[in-house]
Design a protein around this motif. Structure first.
Motif, PDB file in Angstrom:
ATOM      1  N   VAL A  75      -4.699   1.173   1.636  1.00 25.75           N
ATOM      2  CA  VAL A  75      -4.792  -0.124   0.984  1.00 25.75           C
ATOM      3  C   VAL A  75      -4.050  -0.134  -0.349  1.00 25.75           C
ATOM      4  CG1 VAL A  75      -6.343  -1.937   0.166  1.00 25.75           C
ATOM      5  CG2 VAL A  75      -7.058  -0.435   2.046  1.00 25.75           C
ATOM      6  N   LEU A  76      -3.252  -1.167  -0.558  1.00 26.69           N
ATOM      7  CA  LEU A  76      -2.630  -1.440  -1.842  1.00 26.69           C
ATOM      8  C   LEU A  76      -3.183  -2.756  -2.365  1.00 26.69           C
ATOM      9  CD1 LEU A  76       1.088  -0.598  -0.931  1.00 26.69           C
ATOM     10  CD2 LEU A  76      -0.557   0.891  -2.093  1.00 26.69           C
ATOM     11  N   GLU A  77      -3.225  -2.934  -3.684  1.00 27.19           N
ATOM     12  CA  GLU A  77      -3.789  -4.139  -4.265  1.00 27.19           C
ATOM     13  C   GLU A  77      -2.827  -4.792  -5.249  1.00 27.19           C
ATOM     14  OE1 GLU A  77      -7.655  -3.793  -5.969  1.00 27.19           O
ATOM     15  OE2 GLU A  77      -8.397  -2.427  -4.416  1.00 27.19           O
ATOM     16  N   ALA A  78      -2.927  -6.123  -5.331  1.00 25.81           N
ATOM     17  CA  ALA A  78      -2.186  -6.893  -6.330  1.00 25.81           C
ATOM     18  C   ALA A  78      -3.055  -8.057  -6.754  1.00 25.81           C
ATOM     19  CB  ALA A  78      -0.860  -7.396  -5.759  1.00 25.81           C
ATOM     20  N   ASP A  79      -2.960  -8.446  -8.035  1.00 27.11           N
ATOM     21  CA  ASP A  79      -3.803  -9.532  -8.526  1.00 27.11           C
ATOM     22  C   ASP A  79      -3.068 -10.855  -8.655  1.00 27.11           C
ATOM     23  OD1 ASP A  79      -2.225  -8.983 -10.694  1.00 27.11           O
ATOM     24  OD2 ASP A  79      -3.868  -8.471 -12.046  1.00 27.11           O
ATOM     25  N   ASN A  80      -1.785 -10.884  -8.261  1.00 25.76           N
ATOM     26  CA  ASN A  80      -1.032 -12.136  -8.253  1.00 25.76           C
ATOM     27  C   ASN A  80       0.195 -11.995  -7.361  1.00 25.76           C
ATOM     28  OD1 ASN A  80       1.472 -11.421  -9.944  1.00 25.76           O
ATOM     29  ND2 ASN A  80      -0.188 -10.822 -11.333  1.00 25.76           N
ATOM     30  N   GLY A  81       0.840 -13.121  -7.089  1.00 25.92           N
ATOM     31  CA  GLY A  81       1.966 -13.118  -6.167  1.00 25.92           C
ATOM     32  C   GLY A  81       3.158 -12.316  -6.655  1.00 25.92           C
ATOM     33  N   PHE A  82       3.432 -12.351  -7.952  1.00 22.79           N
ATOM     34  CA  PHE A  82       4.569 -11.606  -8.495  1.00 22.79           C
ATOM     35  C   PHE A  82       4.384 -10.109  -8.275  1.00 22.79           C
ATOM     36  CE2 PHE A  82       5.184 -15.389 -11.352  1.00 22.79           C
ATOM     37  CZ  PHE A  82       6.428 -15.746 -10.847  1.00 22.79           C
ATOM     38  N   ARG A  83       3.172  -9.631  -8.540  1.00 23.70           N
ATOM     39  CA  ARG A  83       2.906  -8.209  -8.346  1.00 23.70           C
ATOM     40  C   ARG A  83       3.020  -7.837  -6.873  1.00 23.70           C
ATOM     41  NH1 ARG A  83       3.939  -3.370  -9.094  1.00 23.70           N
ATOM     42  NH2 ARG A  83       2.258  -1.864  -8.764  1.00 23.70           N
ATOM     43  N   ALA A  84       2.575  -8.741  -6.000  1.00 23.54           N
ATOM     44  CA  ALA A  84       2.686  -8.493  -4.560  1.00 23.54           C
ATOM     45  C   ALA A  84       4.141  -8.326  -4.149  1.00 23.54           C
ATOM     46  CB  ALA A  84       2.047  -9.642  -3.785  1.00 23.54           C
ATOM     47  N   LEU A  85       5.013  -9.182  -4.651  1.00 19.53           N
ATOM     48  CA  LEU A  85       6.445  -9.087  -4.325  1.00 19.53           C
ATOM     49  C   LEU A  85       7.037  -7.779  -4.825  1.00 19.53           C
ATOM     50  CD1 LEU A  85       7.592 -12.749  -5.075  1.00 19.53           C
ATOM     51  CD2 LEU A  85       7.109 -11.722  -2.852  1.00 19.53           C
ATOM     52  N   GLU A  86       6.594  -7.326  -6.005  1.00 22.90           N
ATOM     53  CA  GLU A  86       7.078  -6.047  -6.539  1.00 22.90           C
ATOM     54  C   GLU A  86       6.679  -4.893  -5.624  1.00 22.90           C
ATOM     55  OE1 GLU A  86       5.375  -5.803 -10.405  1.00 22.90           O
ATOM     56  OE2 GLU A  86       6.814  -7.188 -11.334  1.00 22.90           O
ATOM     57  N   ILE A  87       5.440  -4.927  -5.149  1.00 25.40           N
ATOM     58  CA  ILE A  87       4.965  -3.860  -4.255  1.00 25.40           C
ATOM     59  C   ILE A  87       5.742  -3.879  -2.940  1.00 25.40           C
ATOM     60  CG2 ILE A  87       2.993  -3.088  -2.868  1.00 25.40           C
ATOM     61  CD1 ILE A  87       1.188  -4.007  -5.174  1.00 25.40           C
ATOM     62  N   LEU A  88       5.957  -5.078  -2.396  1.00 24.25           N
ATOM     63  CA  LEU A  88       6.665  -5.182  -1.115  1.00 24.25           C
ATOM     64  C   LEU A  88       8.098  -4.682  -1.215  1.00 24.25           C
ATOM     65  CD1 LEU A  88       5.381  -8.656   0.098  1.00 24.25           C
ATOM     66  CD2 LEU A  88       4.843  -6.439   1.094  1.00 24.25           C
ATOM     67  N   ALA A  89       8.671  -4.757  -2.400  1.00 22.13           N
ATOM     68  CA  ALA A  89      10.056  -4.305  -2.593  1.00 22.13           C
ATOM     69  C   ALA A  89      10.174  -2.785  -2.583  1.00 22.13           C
ATOM     70  CB  ALA A  89      10.606  -4.861  -3.902  1.00 22.13           C
ATOM     71  N   THR A  90       9.053  -2.095  -2.771  1.00 25.52           N
ATOM     72  CA  THR A  90       9.117  -0.636  -2.877  1.00 25.52           C
ATOM     73  C   THR A  90       8.234   0.116  -1.891  1.00 25.52           C
ATOM     74  OG1 THR A  90       7.375  -0.646  -4.590  1.00 25.52           O
ATOM     75  CG2 THR A  90       9.662  -0.783  -5.338  1.00 25.52           C
ATOM     76  N   GLU A  91       7.256  -0.580  -1.293  1.00 31.81           N
ATOM     77  CA  GLU A  91       6.303   0.089  -0.413  1.00 31.81           C
ATOM     78  C   GLU A  91       6.362  -0.484   1.007  1.00 31.81           C
ATOM     79  OE1 GLU A  91       4.365   2.583  -1.188  1.00 31.81           O
ATOM     80  OE2 GLU A  91       4.562   2.639  -3.372  1.00 31.81           O
ATOM     81  N   PRO A  92       6.298   0.374   2.030  1.00 35.55           N
ATOM     82  CA  PRO A  92       6.211  -0.120   3.412  1.00 35.55           C
ATOM     83  C   PRO A  92       4.812  -0.656   3.688  1.00 35.55           C
ATOM     84  CG  PRO A  92       6.116   2.267   3.383  1.00 35.55           C
ATOM     85  CD  PRO A  92       6.363   1.844   1.973  1.00 35.55           C
ATOM     86  N   VAL A  93       4.717  -1.922   4.013  1.00 32.26           N
ATOM     87  CA  VAL A  93       3.434  -2.579   4.254  1.00 32.26           C
ATOM     88  C   VAL A  93       3.455  -3.197   5.645  1.00 32.26           C
ATOM     89  CG1 VAL A  93       1.917  -4.462   3.511  1.00 32.26           C
ATOM     90  CG2 VAL A  93       3.043  -3.020   1.800  1.00 32.26           C
ATOM     91  N   GLN A  94       2.356  -3.040   6.398  1.00 32.44           N
ATOM     92  CA  GLN A  94       2.297  -3.563   7.761  1.00 32.44           C
ATOM     93  C   GLN A  94       1.588  -4.916   7.854  1.00 32.44           C
ATOM     94  OE1 GLN A  94       1.849   0.065   7.331  1.00 32.44           O
ATOM     95  NE2 GLN A  94       4.038  -0.198   7.736  1.00 32.44           N
ATOM     96  N   LEU A  95       0.804  -5.291   6.831  1.00 28.03           N
ATOM     97  CA  LEU A  95       0.094  -6.573   6.864  1.00 28.03           C
ATOM     98  C   LEU A  95      -0.323  -6.949   5.447  1.00 28.03           C
ATOM     99  CD1 LEU A  95      -2.446  -7.861   9.433  1.00 28.03           C
ATOM    100  CD2 LEU A  95      -3.163  -7.815   7.033  1.00 28.03           C
ATOM    101  N   ILE A  96      -0.378  -8.256   5.180  1.00 34.31           N
ATOM    102  CA  ILE A  96      -0.772  -8.752   3.862  1.00 34.31           C
ATOM    103  C   ILE A  96      -1.979  -9.674   4.002  1.00 34.31           C
ATOM    104  CG2 ILE A  96      -0.051 -10.017   1.797  1.00 34.31           C
ATOM    105  CD1 ILE A  96       2.857  -9.470   2.656  1.00 34.31           C
ATOM    106  N   ILE A  97      -2.986  -9.461   3.172  1.00 32.55           N
ATOM    107  CA  ILE A  97      -4.098 -10.402   3.015  1.00 32.55           C
ATOM    108  C   ILE A  97      -3.851 -11.117   1.698  1.00 32.55           C
ATOM    109  CG2 ILE A  97      -6.590 -10.654   2.741  1.00 32.55           C
ATOM    110  CD1 ILE A  97      -6.904  -8.078   4.390  1.00 32.55           C
ATOM    111  N   LEU A  98      -3.610 -12.423   1.749  1.00 32.48           N
ATOM    112  CA  LEU A  98      -3.053 -13.149   0.604  1.00 32.48           C
ATOM    113  C   LEU A  98      -3.926 -14.341   0.228  1.00 32.48           C
ATOM    114  CD1 LEU A  98      -0.565 -13.518  -1.294  1.00 32.48           C
ATOM    115  CD2 LEU A  98       0.498 -14.841   0.552  1.00 32.48           C
ATOM    116  N   ASP A  99      -4.469 -14.320  -0.995  1.00 37.21           N
ATOM    117  CA  ASP A  99      -5.274 -15.432  -1.478  1.00 37.21           C
ATOM    118  C   ASP A  99      -4.372 -16.607  -1.843  1.00 37.21           C
ATOM    119  OD1 ASP A  99      -7.619 -16.758  -2.339  1.00 37.21           O
ATOM    120  OD2 ASP A  99      -7.189 -16.200  -4.419  1.00 37.21           O
ATOM    121  N   VAL A 100      -4.862 -17.811  -1.618  1.00 37.23           N
ATOM    122  CA  VAL A 100      -4.067 -19.007  -1.930  1.00 37.23           C
ATOM    123  C   VAL A 100      -4.071 -19.305  -3.419  1.00 37.23           C
ATOM    124  CG1 VAL A 100      -3.903 -21.504  -1.625  1.00 37.23           C
ATOM    125  CG2 VAL A 100      -4.356 -20.043   0.346  1.00 37.23           C
ATOM    126  N   MET A 101      -5.263 -19.387  -4.022  1.00 29.90           N
ATOM    127  CA  MET A 101      -5.382 -19.811  -5.414  1.00 29.90           C
ATOM    128  C   MET A 101      -5.323 -18.607  -6.348  1.00 29.90           C
ATOM    129  SD  MET A 101      -5.532 -23.039  -5.084  1.00 29.90           S
ATOM    130  CE  MET A 101      -5.971 -23.535  -6.750  1.00 29.90           C
TER     131      MET A 101
END
Length: 229
Positions: A30-56
């Protein structure tokens, strides 16, 4: 043993902690991010198979983050939201999300959705005697998981591809939305009132010259959807 990596994106640390514990107990990394920008940073460097993404979320919300992710990736996305109205569900799925879970949610249900998405990601529907389907200028290469229209490659999400493949491999057969859901999602229809409709609309936007007058996926009013022979 290889572990699938799940990225959990939510500004609420308590929700992240709960989801993290359940995912870890199921054997996921499991990897964690507290906002969309951080999520994009993680996706640019880490292999991820699925995202659980909050709307608000602050800074970059889940809708905008999903749109950004879909510019380059078809990774399965499950969206979370405290909004339960149909219009919010449709908005979430229209951005390219594969599933939608309303808060408050059962962690066990979320785990089931995660596993179902990962199974579908690896699922290839067998087509008798031919791995390439042709419908006029539309070409579906099942083995390569590739769709082209007039030679131009079209980017579809895994669920969009599965729906298109299902209809194309049964030309002339009408599928009710519930039947499409059961075959593609591998779950009993029930909470998916608008899910199939939204995915069909998304597919048409991508493959049709005029989505309002579709050439490929036809609506049989009151019955379902089909691709004609």
């Amino acid at each position: 043993m290889h572990k699938n990596t799940i990225l959990v994106v939510d500004d609420d640390p308590e929700i992240r902690d709960v989801v993290h514990v359940y995912l870890r107990n199921e054997g996921f990394h499991v990897l964690e991010a507290d906002n969309g920008f951080r999520a994009l940073e993680i996706l640019a460097t880490e292999p991820v198979q699925l995202i659980i993404l909050d709307v608000m979320m602050p800074n970059l919300d889940g809708i905008k983050a999903c749109l950004k992710i879909r510019e380059t990736s078809n990774i399965p996305i499950i969206m979370l939201s405290a909004k339960q109205e149909d219009i919010d569900k449709i908005t979430g799925l229209s951005t390219g999300a594969d599933d939608y879970v309303a808060k408050p949610f059962s962690p066990l249900e979320l785990m089931a959705r995660v596993k179902a998405q990962l199974r579908r990601q690896n699922l290839t529907v067998k087509v008798e005697n031919n791995n390439v389907l042709h419908i006029n200028d539309l070409k579906i290469d099942v083995a390569q998981h590739q769709v082209t229209v007039k030679g131009k490659e079209i980017a579809l999400t895994p669920l969009e591809f599965a729906i298109l493949e299902l209809l194309a491999s049964h030309k002339g057969q009408v599928f009710h939305a519930d039947k499409i859901y059961e075959k593609v999602w591998r779950e009993t229809a029930g909470y998916s009132d608008n899910t199939v409709m939204v995915h069909i609309r998304n597919i048409r936007e991508k493959i049709e010259n005029n989505p309002r007058d579709p050439r490929y996926i036809k609506t049989v009013w009151g019955v379902g959807y089909k691709i004609e022979k």
